[in-house]
Motif scaffolding. Structure first.
Motif, short mmCIF file in Angstrom:
data_model
loop_
_atom_site.label_atom_id
_atom_site.label_comp_id
_atom_site.label_asym_id
_atom_site.label_seq_id
_atom_site.Cartn_x
_atom_site.Cartn_y
_atom_site.Cartn_z
N ALA A 1 0.84 -1.20 0.00
CA ALA A 1 0.00 0.00 0.00
C ALA A 1 0.87 1.24 0.00
O ALA A 1 2.08 1.18 0.19
N VAL A 2 0.23 2.37 -0.21
CA VAL A 2 0.83 3.68 -0.01
C VAL A 2 0.17 4.24 1.24
O VAL A 2 -1.05 4.45 1.25
N VAL A 3 0.95 4.46 2.29
CA VAL A 3 0.40 4.88 3.58
C VAL A 3 0.78 6.33 3.84
O VAL A 3 1.94 6.72 3.76
N SER A 4 -0.23 7.14 4.18
CA SER A 4 0.01 8.50 4.66
C SER A 4 -0.83 8.68 5.93
O SER A 4 -1.56 7.78 6.33
N MET A 5 -0.70 9.80 6.57
CA MET A 5 -1.31 10.01 7.89
C MET A 5 -2.84 9.81 7.89
O MET A 5 -3.39 9.27 8.83
N ARG A 6 -3.52 10.23 6.83
CA ARG A 6 -4.99 10.17 6.81
C ARG A 6 -5.56 9.27 5.72
O ARG A 6 -6.78 9.11 5.63
N ARG A 7 -4.68 8.70 4.88
CA ARG A 7 -5.20 7.88 3.78
C ARG A 7 -4.24 6.76 3.44
O ARG A 7 -3.03 6.93 3.46
N ILE A 8 -4.81 5.61 3.12
CA ILE A 8 -4.05 4.46 2.64
C ILE A 8 -4.66 4.06 1.30
O ILE A 8 -5.88 3.98 1.17
N VAL A 9 -3.80 3.80 0.33
CA VAL A 9 -4.24 3.33 -0.98
C VAL A 9 -3.62 1.96 -1.22
O VAL A 9 -2.40 1.79 -1.04
N THR A 10 -4.44 0.98 -1.59
CA THR A 10 -3.93 -0.34 -1.96
C THR A 10 -4.62 -0.82 -3.22
O THR A 10 -5.81 -0.58 -3.43
N PHE A 11 -3.83 -1.49 -4.06
CA PHE A 11 -4.35 -2.06 -5.30
C PHE A 11 -4.68 -3.54 -5.11
O PHE A 11 -5.11 -4.19 -6.05
N GLN A 12 -4.46 -4.06 -3.92
CA GLN A 12 -4.79 -5.45 -3.62
C GLN A 12 -6.23 -5.47 -3.11
O GLN A 12 -6.49 -5.14 -1.95
N THR A 13 -7.14 -5.85 -3.98
CA THR A 13 -8.57 -5.70 -3.70
C THR A 13 -9.28 -7.04 -3.49
O THR A 13 -10.50 -7.06 -3.40
N GLU A 14 -8.52 -8.14 -3.37
CA GLU A 14 -9.20 -9.43 -3.22
C GLU A 14 -9.85 -9.61 -1.86
O GLU A 14 -10.72 -10.45 -1.69
N ASN A 15 -9.44 -8.82 -0.87
CA ASN A 15 -10.05 -8.87 0.47
C ASN A 15 -10.86 -7.60 0.70
O ASN A 15 -10.38 -6.50 0.45
N GLU A 16 -12.08 -7.78 1.20
CA GLU A 16 -12.93 -6.62 1.48
C GLU A 16 -12.37 -5.86 2.68
O GLU A 16 -12.01 -6.46 3.69
N ILE A 17 -12.28 -4.57 2.56
CA ILE A 17 -11.84 -3.71 3.65
C ILE A 17 -13.06 -2.95 4.14
O ILE A 17 -13.78 -2.34 3.35
N GLU A 18 -13.28 -3.00 5.46
CA GLU A 18 -14.50 -2.45 6.04
C GLU A 18 -14.17 -1.48 7.17
O GLU A 18 -13.10 -1.58 7.78
N PRO A 19 -15.10 -0.56 7.48
CA PRO A 19 -14.90 0.30 8.64
C PRO A 19 -14.65 -0.55 9.89
O PRO A 19 -15.20 -1.64 10.04
N LYS A 20 -13.80 -0.05 10.77
CA LYS A 20 -13.39 -0.68 12.02
C LYS A 20 -12.32 -1.75 11.86
O LYS A 20 -11.83 -2.28 12.85
N ASP A 21 -11.92 -2.07 10.60
CA ASP A 21 -10.73 -2.90 10.42
C ASP A 21 -9.54 -2.04 10.81
O ASP A 21 -9.64 -0.81 10.92
N VAL A 22 -8.40 -2.68 11.04
CA VAL A 22 -7.17 -1.97 11.38
C VAL A 22 -6.11 -2.36 10.36
O VAL A 22 -5.99 -3.53 9.99
N MET A 23 -5.34 -1.38 9.91
CA MET A 23 -4.22 -1.65 9.01
C MET A 23 -2.94 -1.31 9.77
O MET A 23 -2.82 -0.22 10.33
N ILE A 24 -2.01 -2.26 9.78
CA ILE A 24 -0.75 -2.09 10.50
C ILE A 24 0.38 -2.02 9.49
O ILE A 24 0.59 -2.96 8.72
N LYS A 25 1.11 -0.91 9.51
CA LYS A 25 2.25 -0.71 8.62
C LYS A 25 3.50 -1.20 9.32
O LYS A 25 3.76 -0.85 10.47
N GLU A 26 4.27 -2.01 8.61
CA GLU A 26 5.57 -2.47 9.10
C GLU A 26 6.61 -1.43 8.68
O GLU A 26 6.84 -1.22 7.50
N CYS A 27 7.24 -0.77 9.65
CA CYS A 27 8.20 0.30 9.36
C CYS A 27 9.59 -0.28 9.10
O CYS A 27 9.93 -1.37 9.60
N ALA A 28 10.41 0.45 8.37
CA ALA A 28 11.76 0.01 8.03
C ALA A 28 12.63 -0.21 9.26
O ALA A 28 13.52 -1.07 9.26
#
Length: 89
Positions: free
Chosen positions: A26-53
């Motif tokens: 994904a492309v992660v920024s403070m208020r928005r995440i964009v992902t082109f991997q759409t095979e899994n439904e993303i819903e409100p209240k899910d959590v996305m965790i970014k692995e930092c370098a």
């Protein structure tokens, strides 16, 4: 405009029921995440965790996931409005 090749952040999707979907890019920024991997439904209240370098993690609560179909040469993708939260245990 964000294109698939720009999605370099490693992200884990944690569904509201606790299921974990790893290996998303994904492309992660403070208020928005964009992902082109759409095979899994993303819903409100899910959590996305970014692995930092540096080995750390950042967590984001999904507020408004918008699915966009292929248009004008841009593949289908999610544009997700998020809020940064503490990393869940």
């Amino acid at each position: 405009m964000i294109l698939p090749g720009m999605a370099k952040d490693d992200v884990v999707l944690v569904k509201a029921d606790g299921d974990r979907i790893e290996g998303l890019k994904a492309v992660v920024s403070m208020r928005r995440i964009v992902t082109f991997q759409t095979e899994n439904e993303i819903e409100p209240k899910d959590v996305m965790i970014k692995e930092c370098a540096d080995g750390g993690q950042e967590a984001y609560l999904v507020l408004d996931p918008v699915f966009n179909r292929t248009q004008d040469g841009i593949p289908e993708h999610y544009q997700i409005t998020v809020r940064k939260i503490d990393v869940p245990e």
